[in-house]
Design a protein around this motif. Structure first.
Motif, PDB file in Angstrom:
ATOM      1  N   ILE A 145      27.973  76.736  19.834  1.00 17.18           N
ATOM      2  CA  ILE A 145      26.679  76.909  20.333  1.00 17.18           C
ATOM      3  C   ILE A 145      25.705  76.384  19.180  1.00 17.18           C
ATOM      4  O   ILE A 145      24.600  75.524  19.464  1.00 17.18           O
ATOM      5  CB  ILE A 145      26.198  78.290  20.798  1.00 17.18           C
ATOM      6  CG1 ILE A 145      27.219  78.757  22.030  1.00 17.18           C
ATOM      7  CG2 ILE A 145      24.742  78.371  21.097  1.00 17.18           C
ATOM      8  CD1 ILE A 145      26.783  80.338  22.292  1.00 17.18           C
ATOM      9  N   GLU A 146      26.143  76.635  17.938  1.00 16.81           N
ATOM     10  CA  GLU A 146      25.223  76.204  16.840  1.00 16.81           C
ATOM     11  C   GLU A 146      25.163  74.795  16.889  1.00 16.81           C
ATOM     12  O   GLU A 146      24.305  73.981  16.658  1.00 16.81           O
ATOM     13  CB  GLU A 146      25.659  76.745  15.532  1.00 16.81           C
ATOM     14  CG  GLU A 146      25.118  76.219  14.327  1.00 16.81           C
ATOM     15  CD  GLU A 146      24.039  76.281  14.028  1.00 16.81           C
ATOM     16  OE1 GLU A 146      23.345  75.627  13.075  1.00 16.81           O
ATOM     17  OE2 GLU A 146      23.020  77.201  14.537  1.00 16.81           O
ATOM     18  N   SER A 168      38.872  82.402  23.427  1.00 14.77           N
ATOM     19  CA  SER A 168      38.312  81.732  22.420  1.00 14.77           C
ATOM     20  C   SER A 168      37.782  82.810  21.463  1.00 14.77           C
ATOM     21  O   SER A 168      37.171  83.886  21.801  1.00 14.77           O
ATOM     22  CB  SER A 168      37.250  80.968  22.496  1.00 14.77           C
ATOM     23  OG  SER A 168      36.392  81.270  22.939  1.00 14.77           O
ATOM     24  N   GLU A 169      37.814  82.734  19.969  1.00 14.29           N
ATOM     25  CA  GLU A 169      37.154  83.642  19.125  1.00 14.29           C
ATOM     26  C   GLU A 169      35.506  83.636  19.188  1.00 14.29           C
ATOM     27  O   GLU A 169      35.117  82.539  19.335  1.00 14.29           O
ATOM     28  CB  GLU A 169      37.549  83.198  17.695  1.00 14.29           C
ATOM     29  CG  GLU A 169      38.852  83.604  17.382  1.00 14.29           C
ATOM     30  CD  GLU A 169      39.393  85.071  17.269  1.00 14.29           C
ATOM     31  OE1 GLU A 169      38.389  85.780  16.966  1.00 14.29           O
ATOM     32  OE2 GLU A 169      40.422  85.397  17.407  1.00 14.29           O
ATOM     33  N   PRO A 170      34.996  84.776  19.093  1.00 13.23           N
ATOM     34  CA  PRO A 170      33.551  84.776  19.277  1.00 13.23           C
ATOM     35  C   PRO A 170      32.676  84.150  18.212  1.00 13.23           C
ATOM     36  O   PRO A 170      31.845  83.322  18.402  1.00 13.23           O
ATOM     37  CB  PRO A 170      33.214  86.114  19.110  1.00 13.23           C
ATOM     38  CG  PRO A 170      34.378  86.969  19.678  1.00 13.23           C
ATOM     39  CD  PRO A 170      35.449  86.378  19.219  1.00 13.23           C
ATOM     40  N   ALA A 210      26.361  84.284  29.861  1.00 10.60           N
ATOM     41  CA  ALA A 210      27.439  85.038  30.194  1.00 10.60           C
ATOM     42  C   ALA A 210      28.514  85.276  29.286  1.00 10.60           C
ATOM     43  O   ALA A 210      29.206  86.326  28.897  1.00 10.60           O
ATOM     44  CB  ALA A 210      28.220  84.160  31.686  1.00 10.60           C
ATOM     45  N   TRP A 211      28.608  84.285  28.386  1.00 12.72           N
ATOM     46  CA  TRP A 211      29.531  84.429  27.292  1.00 12.72           C
ATOM     47  C   TRP A 211      29.070  85.722  26.393  1.00 12.72           C
ATOM     48  O   TRP A 211      29.634  86.318  25.866  1.00 12.72           O
ATOM     49  CB  TRP A 211      29.606  82.993  26.161  1.00 12.72           C
ATOM     50  CG  TRP A 211      30.207  83.312  25.036  1.00 12.72           C
ATOM     51  CD1 TRP A 211      31.612  83.378  24.967  1.00 12.72           C
ATOM     52  CD2 TRP A 211      29.455  83.280  23.972  1.00 12.72           C
ATOM     53  NE1 TRP A 211      31.606  83.711  23.372  1.00 12.72           N
ATOM     54  CE2 TRP A 211      30.717  83.588  22.715  1.00 12.72           C
ATOM     55  CE3 TRP A 211      28.293  83.469  23.424  1.00 12.72           C
ATOM     56  CZ2 TRP A 211      30.247  83.577  21.410  1.00 12.72           C
ATOM     57  CZ3 TRP A 211      27.755  83.442  21.851  1.00 12.72           C
ATOM     58  CH2 TRP A 211      28.909  83.513  21.145  1.00 12.72           C
ATOM     59  N   LEU A 212      27.760  85.533  26.022  1.00 15.36           N
ATOM     60  CA  LEU A 212      27.072  86.664  24.967  1.00 15.36           C
ATOM     61  C   LEU A 212      27.226  87.904  25.692  1.00 15.36           C
ATOM     62  O   LEU A 212      27.461  89.148  24.771  1.00 15.36           O
ATOM     63  CB  LEU A 212      25.850  86.292  24.795  1.00 15.36           C
ATOM     64  CG  LEU A 212      24.939  87.111  23.852  1.00 15.36           C
ATOM     65  CD1 LEU A 212      25.633  86.883  22.432  1.00 15.36           C
ATOM     66  CD2 LEU A 212      23.491  86.607  23.345  1.00 15.36           C
ATOM     67  N   ALA A 226      34.908  76.350  25.447  1.00 15.24           N
ATOM     68  CA  ALA A 226      34.698  76.716  23.974  1.00 15.24           C
ATOM     69  C   ALA A 226      34.236  78.362  24.318  1.00 15.24           C
ATOM     70  O   ALA A 226      34.513  79.268  23.270  1.00 15.24           O
ATOM     71  CB  ALA A 226      33.696  75.920  23.498  1.00 15.24           C
ATOM     72  N   LEU A 227      33.657  78.790  25.160  1.00 17.70           N
ATOM     73  CA  LEU A 227      33.003  80.030  25.416  1.00 17.70           C
ATOM     74  C   LEU A 227      33.841  80.980  26.298  1.00 17.70           C
ATOM     75  O   LEU A 227      33.396  81.984  26.790  1.00 17.70           O
ATOM     76  CB  LEU A 227      31.656  80.137  25.708  1.00 17.70           C
ATOM     77  CG  LEU A 227      30.613  79.241  25.130  1.00 17.70           C
ATOM     78  CD1 LEU A 227      29.045  79.311  25.658  1.00 17.70           C
ATOM     79  CD2 LEU A 227      30.379  79.336  23.525  1.00 17.70           C
TER      80      LEU A 227
END
Length: 806
Positions: A677-678, A668-670, A703-705, A663-664
């Protein structure tokens, strides 16, 4: 006697009073004792004449109120409150005790309730209207201002309450009547025609009483504002012309309990007084009112475990008397006693003083009405139930803990639920502080006078609480459109034990469920239906039919949910996540009943597979897996599905981490990643602690952020902030500490994921990266600091900032 003018009403003793004024009440009693009239006329609705004898009943304890309501529309009602210190009550008690006729002379309730241009329930409460708006509310304010006072209450205490007894008992009424006549000459009637109509009716009734009993033999107790109008010369024809053509309804009247709190101005009634408890004390204290008041205050504070001695009482009395002398007052009033209590007994604190004001200055006294008072049949049945179950109405807030395994407590719960269904909110459910089992219930009880009106309104449904609640529930079911409302009604019928209403509700429920294809509606309806099964089991109710509907509803949700979760906007996705949570909880409860039985008979829920409802749960796990893996499903729903599977033990930790990584991923779209995550760790689901204890997942998020572009970061930041701001402060700070350290540079990565944990020490270079932004936020653009120094000094700030950003 007071001057009456030259009108046909000449010969009546006009006793103008302040409604709910203890000084006026004492003066009225003294005047009646001196004059001994043959009849007493009181400002109030004539429909109350047959009820006046109840004032002498031993079961009648003020404060009470006359309640009038329209027969065909009980909600249209009005009150006339009376306290022990109300001049009208004193006059009524004086007359009834001596066998003297008492009559009410105000405009009949049949006319006042028929008016639709003004609200009922306030003007009938004994308000003293006047010309301009400010004077209508309190004409004494003008007199107080004229006398140089900035507080009408203080002026009234000095002039009336602290007036020395003795002398001419009629002189105060003459002086107050003259003052009111001067006010009306200045302000007129204010264009309020209702006062003119009321006063015309009063004049007609006064004339009739004078003709019947003779001049000088009739005493009239009314608001002082009306005295000039009763003195005024007016012809019978003119008065009758004002009353001609008034609208009229059929009204009924009775006595109901009232409270001191409802006499206060804060309650919204026009004739309210700011300190009914204080006024009641002044009226009932035979001597030394200040000393007796301070003793009451000391007793209250001692009950609250405050150290208050006799020396405190003596010192408070001395201080109150000293303040009165310094302020030029004849005796210490409420202002002086309050200042003295604050300084001596409360040590300058307003916290205990607020308790004194609430419990004593205002008070929570609840009056009582005898059984012989007229009442609708539903009220009589409710009264019998209250006595049988030992649930006495009280004006104070009361918390009631019930154990439904006990017969009396179960009956109390049933009664309170039936009343809520009828709209009589005597009790409100509250969260139990002890056991959370279904056999426990907690209620907050408080009886308000307006509930008597609600009972009268509910009387159209039946003559008993059970019969009225059954009829009301059946009618509500037929008139309900939304499926969730019908299931909620089924739950309330079970809680209220309405077996005759449940078949009607179930028939409507089946019809609505068959016609409603909206998955959101079905998901909203399922939880209440499953809770009904739970309550039915506790209360020994056969709920097999509910179980069939619940299983059918659950299956329809399972089939339609994957399609309903695709292509959703942000708001719709958040709403759908709520539906998924509700269905998940409902399936858990449904599984319990499927395994052990859905009803009192202990049989399995119809449709369950071998071994109970594990089939239902298995179907739900498969639906969640499908939601978790479909890219078309909204990110917040996918993340929530993974979390529910993980918490239920249906998904391995490694698999959950894999799905998060997908998903991250960079492909994938941010915004979708933030939504995922929500759903996974957002809200009050304990997601913060999950990230604290599982650094693999936190590392994936970090890492994703870190890889999100600047433009995308601006878009996802609000959602991320909403997600992480719901965490407790300690959790946010711990997460910030972990993020501040940065990824570990040594040691093997987490098994199978290639994601290292977090370092044990601060990464100065990583901390220094935020320095420019922090300096910009703090406005330190002109200062400079070395990187090492900044990293050192901002170490604590970084943790807070990281936690806040998350």
């Amino acid at each position: 006697m007071t001057r009456t003018g030259e009108g046909a009403e000449a010969g009546a003793l006009l006793l103008g009073v302040r409604h709910h004024g203890p000084g006026s009440a004492r003066a009225v009693r003294a005047a009646l004792d001196a004059v001994l009239p043959d009849a007493v006329l009181v400002e109030g609705p004539p429909e109350a004449d047959p009820l006046v004898g109840l004032a002498a009943d031993e079961g009648m304890r003020p404060p009470v109120a006359l309640l009038a309501h329209v027969v065909d529309e009980p909600g249209r009602s009005a009150f006339w409150p009376l306290a022990e210190f109300s001049p009208e009550w004193v006059a009524i008690r004086w007359a009834v005790g001596r066998g003297v006729p008492v009559r009410f002379i105000d405009l009949p309730a049949a006319h006042s309730l028929a008016r639709t241009d003004e609200p009922t329930g306030s003007e009938e409460s004994g308000e003293t209207p006047a010309g301009e708006e400010a004077v209508r509310v309190d004409p004494l304010a003008v007199l107080a201002e004229t006398a140089g006072y900035d507080d009408p209450e203080r002026w009234w205490e000095d002039v009336v309450e602290h007036r020395a007894t003795g002398g001419d008992v009629l002189a105060p009424f003459e002086a107050l009547g003259d003052a009111m006549e001067a006010l009306r000459e200045t302000y007129g009637d204010g264009g309020h025609d209702r006062d003119l109509v009321r006063e015309a009716y009063m004049r007609l009734q006064t004339r009739a009483a004078v003709r019947e009993f003779g001049a000088g033999r009739v005493a009239v107790v009314c608001g002082a504002w009306h005295v000039p109008a009763l003195r005024r010369r007016a012809t019978v024809a003119a008065d009758r012309a004002l009353l001609k053509g008034l609208p009229k309804v059929k009204a009924e009247m009775t006595w109901v309990p009232w409270t001191h709190r409802r006499l206060s101005r804060a309650s919204g009634y026009g004739a309210g007084i700011a300190s009914p408890g204080w006024y009641g004390h002044l009226f009932s204290a035979p001597d030394r009112p200040v000393e007796r008041w301070m003793t009451k205050v000391a007793g209250l504070l001692r009950d609250e475990d405050r150290l208050v001695s006799s020396a405190h009482v003596i010192e408070a009395v001395r201080l109150a008397d000293t303040l009165a002398a310094m302020r030029g007052r004849p005796l210490a009033g409420l202002t002086e006693t309050t200042d003295a209590v604050r300084a001596v007994m409360c040590e300058g604190s307003d916290v205990p003083l607020a308790l004194v004001h609430d419990k004593l200055v205002v008070g929570d006294v609840l009056g009582e009405v005898p059984e012989s008072a007229p009442a609708v049949p539903l009220q009589r049945d409710l009264t019998r139930s209250q006595r049988r179950l030992r649930l006495k109405p009280e004006a104070l807030d009361r918390e009631l803990e019930l154990d439904l395994r006990k017969e009396t407590d179960a009956a109390r719960s049933t009664l309170l639920h039936r009343l809520r269904l009828l709209g009589v909110g005597w009790g409100e459910p509250a969260r139990s502080r002890g056991s959370t089992g279904t056999f426990r219930e907690t209620w907050r009880l408080r009886w308000e006078p307006e509930l008597s009106v609600r009972v009268a309104e509910a009387g159209v449904w039946g003559t008993t609480v059970l019969g009225a609640a059954t009829s009301k529930a059946s009618a509500d079911a037929v008139g309900t459109v939304a499926l969730a409302d019908v299931t909620g009604l089924a739950e309330r019928c079970l809680l209220a034990e309405l077996p005759d209403a449940l078949p009607v509700v179930m028939r409507v429920l089946g019809d609505r469920a068959a016609l409603d294809a909206d998955v959101g509606h079905l998901a909203q309806a399922l939880p209440a239906l499953v809770r009904s099964l739970r309550y039915g089991d506790v209360r020994g109710t056969d709920t097999a039919a509910l179980g069939e509907v619940a299983l059918g509803l659950a299956e329809r949700v399972f089939v339609g949910l994957p399609g309903a979760c695709a292509g959703l906007g942000t708001d719709a996705a958040l709403e759908m996540r709520g539906h998924v949570d509700a269905v998940h909880q409902a399936v858990g409860l449904l599984g319990e009943f499927g395994a052990g039985g859905a009803g009192s008979s202990g049989g399995a829920v119809p449709g369950a597979g071998p071994g109970g409802v594990p089939d239902v749960r298995s179907r739900w796990w498969s639906v969640l897996r499908l939601l978790a893996q479909r890219d078309a499903v909204a990110g917040v729903v996918r993340g929530r599905s993974v979390r529910l599977l993980l918490d239920s033990g249906e998904l391995a930790d490694e698999e959950a981490a894999r799905l998060m990584g997908l998903a991250l991923s960079r492909g994938s779209e941010p915004a979708e990643g933030a939504a995922w995550i929500e759903g996974f760790v957002g809200g009050g689901s304990g997601g913060g602690m999950l990230l604290v204890h599982d650094q693999r997942l936190l590392g994936l998020v970090d890492a994703w952020l870190s890889g999100v572009s600047d433009d995308a970061f601006v878009d996802v930041l609000p959602l991320l902030r909403r997600t992480f701001s719901a965490y407790e402060q300690g959790v946010r700070r711990t997460l910030g500490e972990l993020v501040r350290r940065g990824p570990a540079t040594a040691g093997p990565p987490v098994t199978g994921l290639g994601i290292p944990g977090f370092a044990g020490d601060l990464d100065a270079e990583r901390a220094d990266a935020v320095v420019p932004t922090v300096r910009l936020l703090l406005g330190l653009t002109g200062a400079s600091a070395g990187p090492v120094e900044a990293g050192t000094h901002l170490a604590g700030a970084d943790a807070d900032l990281a936690g806040a950003a998350m």
